[in-house]
Write a protein that holds these residues in place. Structure first.
Motif, PDB file in Angstrom:
ATOM      1  N   TRP A 253     -32.519  87.266 -52.208  1.00  0.00           N
ATOM      2  CA  TRP A 253     -31.569  86.340 -52.837  1.00  0.00           C
ATOM      3  C   TRP A 253     -32.202  85.639 -54.032  1.00  0.00           C
ATOM      4  CZ3 TRP A 253     -30.769  84.475 -47.195  1.00  0.00           C
ATOM      5  CH2 TRP A 253     -29.953  85.388 -46.537  1.00  0.00           C
ATOM      6  N   ALA A 254     -33.497  85.348 -53.954  1.00  0.00           N
ATOM      7  CA  ALA A 254     -34.205  84.762 -55.101  1.00  0.00           C
ATOM      8  C   ALA A 254     -34.246  85.745 -56.266  1.00  0.00           C
ATOM      9  CB  ALA A 254     -35.624  84.358 -54.694  1.00  0.00           C
ATOM     10  N   ILE A 255     -34.454  87.014 -55.952  1.00  0.00           N
ATOM     11  CA  ILE A 255     -34.470  88.071 -56.979  1.00  0.00           C
ATOM     12  C   ILE A 255     -33.108  88.167 -57.659  1.00  0.00           C
ATOM     13  CG2 ILE A 255     -34.519  90.592 -57.273  1.00  0.00           C
ATOM     14  CD1 ILE A 255     -36.745  90.621 -55.091  1.00  0.00           C
ATOM     15  N   VAL A 256     -32.046  88.144 -56.865  1.00  0.00           N
ATOM     16  CA  VAL A 256     -30.694  88.246 -57.423  1.00  0.00           C
ATOM     17  C   VAL A 256     -30.375  87.008 -58.269  1.00  0.00           C
ATOM     18  CG1 VAL A 256     -28.247  88.473 -56.875  1.00  0.00           C
ATOM     19  CG2 VAL A 256     -29.930  89.724 -55.536  1.00  0.00           C
ATOM     20  N   GLY A 257     -30.866  85.837 -57.837  1.00  0.00           N
ATOM     21  CA  GLY A 257     -30.660  84.614 -58.620  1.00  0.00           C
ATOM     22  C   GLY A 257     -31.296  84.709 -59.992  1.00  0.00           C
ATOM     23  N   LEU A 258     -32.521  85.239 -60.052  1.00  0.00           N
ATOM     24  CA  LEU A 258     -33.191  85.441 -61.342  1.00  0.00           C
ATOM     25  C   LEU A 258     -32.436  86.471 -62.185  1.00  0.00           C
ATOM     26  CD1 LEU A 258     -35.590  85.240 -63.344  1.00  0.00           C
ATOM     27  CD2 LEU A 258     -36.740  86.992 -61.962  1.00  0.00           C
TER      28      LEU A 258
END
Length: 500
Positions: free
Chosen positions: A153-158
């Motif tokens: 989810w952090a990757i998708v946020g970036l």
């Protein structure tokens, strides 16, 4: 309880939820789409809201009274001026009233100045730091509660920041490097473990992949035609551009029959070296940045998604116009699509995203071919008329921002005017026909060296003040405003004067 913006903090929400669930913390999620809903939700639930910080942390968070002000305090009970014939007692009270009103006006001006300064700091550059989803993942990591799902989810946020052009390429690459170390830590397996993975396993992988929207869930032809970078570079809105696309496929040796069918149905022999073939041919056609660093996720043996696939899918679910449903319902559906147990909703989002990208590219082609993008001196301007195909979609802020980004890049590639290539763009579209309102967004110039800072928020505010235009600055992104249709001309004139 925690409050969440529909769009800006979307991926932070699910990471925060996972953290709460780790500690079995009960919570209530209240999605809000703007300042008005935020204030209403805060007043309704303020006894439940807690700041997730230590007591000794000094984060310079503004007080509620610094941002919001009761209407009763704004009432200016101006009295009649003295005619000089009043008794001394009445005159004294009158003078005291005058002093009190003067003091209130001064306090009001000081409050407004302080509020503008706070909002400027908090809103003008909100996207230019680290993704809030990454911040929450770092918190989970420090607490030793980070999970592979949170990392994804952090990757998708970036990736969402990068897709929407809210951060520089340098910032994106730097943060990708940070996340890559976490990916190696969470997804490291030896060969025996790799062969014994269960069908329900989840694995994240770093890779260089094609900068083509949704191509693994679409046809290669459709993806090339509806990706901003390739469409603008090849100028696909023109006959010459369509001819260049045919030449591009011919240079790669790919038959049209193959590239026009679903990617998964293409011959395996063609897909083996597809990335290298496309990258080599793309360089000949001026597309030297067609490969990008990214991450992919595998659910078992069948489902694979790139981070950008998730970004497009969730954005289209949140702004789905096919069903007349409340924004909160769309928010929950988009949130559910991030769970690996709801892949059907994710696939629904991918189908909606394809329609959204087609609508954007068709609108861009129409605007370029009919010369709807005009120079207003200090900025470019485009207005989508009522009756334009898919105009309802562009009454939504994220869709309008994506259209604006695609339109500016395409215009820069099409125009021969060097000065226009360096100008920002304002795009306006009908929002509510019955109420006679338009939605307007301003984006910075399309330059490689751009720091992505957007000054339109302050410019919109000043233009509205100077012309008494009826505007609503309700969006957390201050470069998006709502405006009465009949005030549009004087508002634009004020902007031209202000920015010249």
């Amino acid at each position: 309880m925690f409050l969440s913006d529909f769009r800006k903090e979307f991926y932070e929400v699910i990471v925060t939820q996972a953290l709460f669930q780790c500690d079995h913390v009960q919570y209530t999620l209240v999605p809000v789409s703007g300042w008005q809903e935020l204030e209403t939700a805060f007043l309704e639930h303020k006894d439940q809201i807690k700041l997730l910080i230590k007591q000794d942390d000094d984060l310079e968070i503004p007080a509620y009274d610094d941002i919001f002000r009761d209407e009763e305090e704004d009432e200016d009970d101006s009295g009649n001026e003295s005619d000089g014939s009043e008794p001394s007692g009445k005159r004294k009270r009158f003078e005291e009233d005058i002093m009190e009103r003067t003091m209130k006006r001064r306090q009001r001006r000081e409050w407004e100045a302080r509020r503008r300064e706070i909002l400027f700091d908090y809103e003008q550059y909100e996207y230019h730091g680290t993704s809030s989803a990454m911040v929450m993942f770092d918190l989970a990591w420090i607490m030793s509660k980070d999970l592979n799902d949170m990392l994804w989810w952090a990757i998708v946020g970036l990736t969402d920041q990068w897709v929407q052009d809210k951060i520089t390429q340098m910032k994106y690459v730097t943060d990708i490097g940070t996340l890559q170390r976490h990916v190696s830590r969470h997804n490291h397996r030896n060969e025996d473990e790799e062969n014994s993975l269960s069908i329900d396993c989840m694995r994240i992988a770093f890779e260089y992949d094609l900068r083509l929207a949704l191509y693994q869930h679409w046809s290669l032809f459709e993806s090339l035609c509806n990706t901003c970078y390739t469409s603008a570079s090849l100028k696909l809105w023109s006959v010459q551009g369509q001819k260049r696309l045919q030449e591009f496929f011919a240079d790669m040796g790919l038959p049209l029959k193959q590239v026009k069918q679903k990617f998964n149905s293409m011959d395996i022999s063609l897909k083996e070296n597809l990335q290298e073939m496309i990258e080599e041919s793309a360089s000949k056609f001026g597309m030297k940045n067609l490969r990008v660093q990214t991450f992919s996720i595998h659910f078992g043996f069948k489902n694979k998604f790139l981070a950008s696939d998730i970004v497009y899918a969730t954005a289209s679910l949140m702004e789905n116009i096919e069903k007349d449903e409340p924004g909160t319902d769309n928010f929950i559906k988009a949130l559910d699509s991030l769970s690996r147990s709801n892949l059907d909703k994710l696939h629904q989002g991918l189908e909606l995203a394809k329609k959204q990208l087609r609508a954007i590219q068709q609108t861009v082609a129409s605007c370029i071919c009919t010369n709807l993008v005009i120079s207003q001196g200090p900025f470019l301007y485009c207005y989508l008329m009522e009756g334009t195909p898919d105009v309802k979609l562009f009454s939504k802020p994220v869709s309008l921002c994506l259209l604006s980004k695609y339109l500016l890049k395409s215009f820069v590639c099409s125009t021969k005017n060097k000065r226009c290539k360096l100008l920002p763009l304002i795009v306006a579209a009908p929002m509510d026909v019955e109420q006679g309102t338009v939605i307007m967004v301003g984006i910075p110039p399309e330059t490689e060296s751009s720091d992505k800072k957007n000054f339109f928020g302050r410019a919109f505010e000043k233009a509205a003040e100077s012309t008494n235009s009826r505007t609503l600055h309700n969006h957390f992104d201050m470069s998006i405003i709502e405006l009465k249709m009949e005030d549009r001309s004087k508002f634009l004139d004020a902007l031209i004067s202000l920015l010249s």
